[in-house]
Design a protein around this motif. Structure first.
Motif, PDB file in Angstrom:
ATOM      1  N   ARG A  96       0.842  -1.206   0.000  1.00  0.00           N
ATOM      2  CA  ARG A  96       0.000   0.000   0.000  1.00  0.00           C
ATOM      3  C   ARG A  96       0.876   1.255   0.000  1.00  0.00           C
ATOM      4  O   ARG A  96       2.027   1.220   0.430  1.00  0.00           O
ATOM      5  N   LEU A  97       0.291   2.357  -0.458  1.00  0.00           N
ATOM      6  CA  LEU A  97       0.943   3.648  -0.306  1.00  0.00           C
ATOM      7  C   LEU A  97       0.887   4.031   1.163  1.00  0.00           C
ATOM      8  O   LEU A  97      -0.195   4.158   1.744  1.00  0.00           O
ATOM      9  N   ALA A  98       2.065   4.217   1.776  1.00  0.00           N
ATOM     10  CA  ALA A  98       2.110   4.444   3.213  1.00  0.00           C
ATOM     11  C   ALA A  98       2.510   5.865   3.587  1.00  0.00           C
ATOM     12  O   ALA A  98       2.185   6.330   4.688  1.00  0.00           O
ATOM     13  N   GLU A  99       3.206   6.561   2.671  1.00  0.00           N
ATOM     14  CA  GLU A  99       3.672   7.913   2.989  1.00  0.00           C
ATOM     15  C   GLU A  99       3.942   8.639   1.677  1.00  0.00           C
ATOM     16  O   GLU A  99       4.300   8.022   0.670  1.00  0.00           O
ATOM     17  N   HIS A 100       3.773   9.966   1.699  1.00  0.00           N
ATOM     18  CA  HIS A 100       3.928  10.750   0.475  1.00  0.00           C
ATOM     19  C   HIS A 100       4.516  12.126   0.767  1.00  0.00           C
ATOM     20  O   HIS A 100       4.110  12.798   1.717  1.00  0.00           O
ATOM     21  N   TRP A 101       5.483  12.509  -0.063  1.00  0.00           N
ATOM     22  CA  TRP A 101       6.072  13.848  -0.055  1.00  0.00           C
ATOM     23  C   TRP A 101       5.987  14.405  -1.479  1.00  0.00           C
ATOM     24  O   TRP A 101       5.979  13.650  -2.442  1.00  0.00           O
ATOM     25  N   ASP A 102       5.977  15.719  -1.637  1.00  0.00           N
ATOM     26  CA  ASP A 102       6.029  16.277  -2.985  1.00  0.00           C
ATOM     27  C   ASP A 102       6.534  17.710  -2.960  1.00  0.00           C
ATOM     28  O   ASP A 102       6.695  18.328  -1.905  1.00  0.00           O
ATOM     29  N   ALA A 103       6.809  18.229  -4.150  1.00  0.00           N
ATOM     30  CA  ALA A 103       7.164  19.626  -4.354  1.00  0.00           C
ATOM     31  C   ALA A 103       6.794  19.986  -5.781  1.00  0.00           C
ATOM     32  O   ALA A 103       7.042  19.200  -6.705  1.00  0.00           O
ATOM     33  N   LEU A 104       6.193  21.176  -5.956  1.00  0.00           N
ATOM     34  CA  LEU A 104       5.697  21.592  -7.261  1.00  0.00           C
ATOM     35  C   LEU A 104       6.127  23.027  -7.554  1.00  0.00           C
ATOM     36  O   LEU A 104       6.169  23.864  -6.650  1.00  0.00           O
ATOM     37  N   VAL A 105       6.424  23.292  -8.831  1.00  0.00           N
ATOM     38  CA  VAL A 105       6.733  24.652  -9.296  1.00  0.00           C
ATOM     39  C   VAL A 105       6.078  24.855 -10.657  1.00  0.00           C
ATOM     40  O   VAL A 105       5.857  23.896 -11.397  1.00  0.00           O
ATOM     41  N   PRO A 106       5.785  26.092 -11.030  1.00  0.00           N
ATOM     42  CA  PRO A 106       5.166  26.343 -12.330  1.00  0.00           C
ATOM     43  C   PRO A 106       6.077  25.985 -13.500  1.00  0.00           C
ATOM     44  O   PRO A 106       7.304  26.112 -13.407  1.00  0.00           O
ATOM     45  N   VAL A 107       5.483  25.549 -14.590  1.00  0.00           N
ATOM     46  CA  VAL A 107       6.221  25.323 -15.832  1.00  0.00           C
ATOM     47  C   VAL A 107       6.732  26.664 -16.351  1.00  0.00           C
ATOM     48  O   VAL A 107       6.031  27.673 -16.333  1.00  0.00           O
ATOM     49  N   VAL A 108       7.973  26.660 -16.806  1.00  0.00           N
ATOM     50  CA  VAL A 108       8.586  27.836 -17.433  1.00  0.00           C
ATOM     51  C   VAL A 108       8.733  27.531 -18.918  1.00  0.00           C
ATOM     52  O   VAL A 108       9.394  26.553 -19.298  1.00  0.00           O
ATOM     53  N   GLU A 109       8.118  28.332 -19.756  1.00  0.00           N
ATOM     54  CA  GLU A 109       8.099  28.053 -21.191  1.00  0.00           C
ATOM     55  C   GLU A 109       9.446  28.319 -21.858  1.00  0.00           C
ATOM     56  O   GLU A 109       9.871  27.569 -22.734  1.00  0.00           O
ATOM     57  N   GLU A 110      10.127  29.396 -21.473  1.00  0.00           N
ATOM     58  CA  GLU A 110      11.406  29.741 -22.087  1.00  0.00           C
ATOM     59  C   GLU A 110      12.513  29.570 -21.054  1.00  0.00           C
ATOM     60  O   GLU A 110      12.566  30.290 -20.058  1.00  0.00           O
ATOM     61  N   THR A 111      13.386  28.588 -21.289  1.00  0.00           N
ATOM     62  CA  THR A 111      14.463  28.293 -20.355  1.00  0.00           C
ATOM     63  C   THR A 111      15.799  28.702 -20.966  1.00  0.00           C
ATOM     64  O   THR A 111      15.942  28.826 -22.187  1.00  0.00           O
ATOM     65  N   VAL A 112      16.797  28.877 -20.123  1.00  0.00           N
ATOM     66  CA  VAL A 112      18.113  29.305 -20.584  1.00  0.00           C
ATOM     67  C   VAL A 112      18.743  28.252 -21.495  1.00  0.00           C
ATOM     68  O   VAL A 112      19.351  28.579 -22.517  1.00  0.00           O
ATOM     69  N   SER A 113      18.595  26.984 -21.140  1.00  0.00           N
ATOM     70  CA  SER A 113      19.216  25.910 -21.924  1.00  0.00           C
ATOM     71  C   SER A 113      18.430  25.543 -23.175  1.00  0.00           C
ATOM     72  O   SER A 113      18.955  24.862 -24.063  1.00  0.00           O
ATOM     73  N   GLY A 114      17.160  25.971 -23.231  1.00  0.00           N
ATOM     74  CA  GLY A 114      16.297  25.557 -24.330  1.00  0.00           C
ATOM     75  C   GLY A 114      15.620  24.229 -24.086  1.00  0.00           C
ATOM     76  O   GLY A 114      14.792  23.791 -24.890  1.00  0.00           O
TER      77      GLY A 114
END
Length: 251
Positions: A96-114
């Motif tokens: 079973r799923l016993a524990e959960h962690w997460d982290a979220l950030v907005p999508v960035v359309e234009e990145t330095v690396s492309g």
């Protein structure tokens, strides 16, 4: 069913089908929640599912498993005005799923690396190097990330190929160094205080940590390795909320 297949099946039913009954099938009665998006326990997860909008969907990019831990890297659509890139970390116990962690950030359309925040290789290789890669990244996390011994970076990171998916950094160690200098000028020094988890499967390794980046943050850093060196990097740097809907903390 191995732990990775179990988590993928559970997430597919919970967040793909949005089947509230799947909570009873896949989630432990003692489920511990660390996410800022849901209250504790199975009922907190059930309430989150019931609150999702009609256009909600999850787009998975990659998954890795190490012992009782399974990490997912992907994008949530419909949680807000823009898609959110996320790392989800699950602990599995007794099927079973016993524990959960997460982290979220907005999508960035234009990145330095492309590159996007989630594109790149997804297939896990070099399974025989799992232990060595975990050990190398754990040492890198303690010495370079937490210890800020940046002169030692080349001991762990390829000087030839270092592909970057952080939206504000270019490729190579020089690209990251330039981004770090810009962040410092903005009052956002990269500081790692505590390394909480290091997990690996084959040529991928994930570090979960907390520290500061202009304020308290959760760091999730995913690395791909080749020939004993880090050659690619994805991350999420998410602010730690002042309040959570449970008492378990973000870590």
């Amino acid at each position: 069913m191995n732990n990775k297949d179990l988590v993928l099946a559970a997430v597919g039913e919970l967040f793909g089908d949005r089947d509230a009954a799947a909570v009873d099938r896949w989630v432990s009665p003692t489920f511990t929640q660390h996410s800022a998006l849901a209250a504790d326990g199975p009922e907190g997860l059930r309430a989150l599912l019931s609150s999702l909008p009609a256009d909600f969907r999850y787009e998975g990019a990659r998954a890795l498993a190490d012992g009782d831990l399974v990490a997912l890297h992907g994008t949530y659509h419909g949680l807000g005005p823009v898609p959110m890139v996320a790392f989800d970390l699950f602990r599995v116990a007794d099927g079973r799923l016993a524990e959960h962690w997460d982290a979220l950030v907005p999508v960035v359309e234009e990145t330095v690396s492309g590159r996007s925040q989630t594109d790149g290789p997804t297939r896990i290789g070099d399974l025989g190097r799992t232990g060595a890669n975990r050990e190398l990244v754990a040492e890198y996390a303690e010495k370079v990330l937490k210890g800020a011994d940046y002169a030692a970076s080349t001991d762990y990171t390829s000087a030839v190929t270092y592909l970057q998916h952080n939206p504000e950094a270019g490729d190579g160690l020089d690209g990251f160094g330039a981004a770090a200098a810009t962040w410092a000028a903005q009052g956002k020094n990269v500081v790692y205080r505590t390394i909480h988890q290091v997990m690996a499967e084959g040529d991928f390794a994930l570090v979960q940590a907390e520290g500061e980046f202009g304020g308290p943050v959760a760091y999730y850093d995913l690395f791909r390795l080749a020939d004993g060196k880090i050659v690619e990097h994805w991350d999420v740097i998410a602010p730690i909320p002042a309040e959570l809907p449970h008492g378990n903390g973000l870590f």
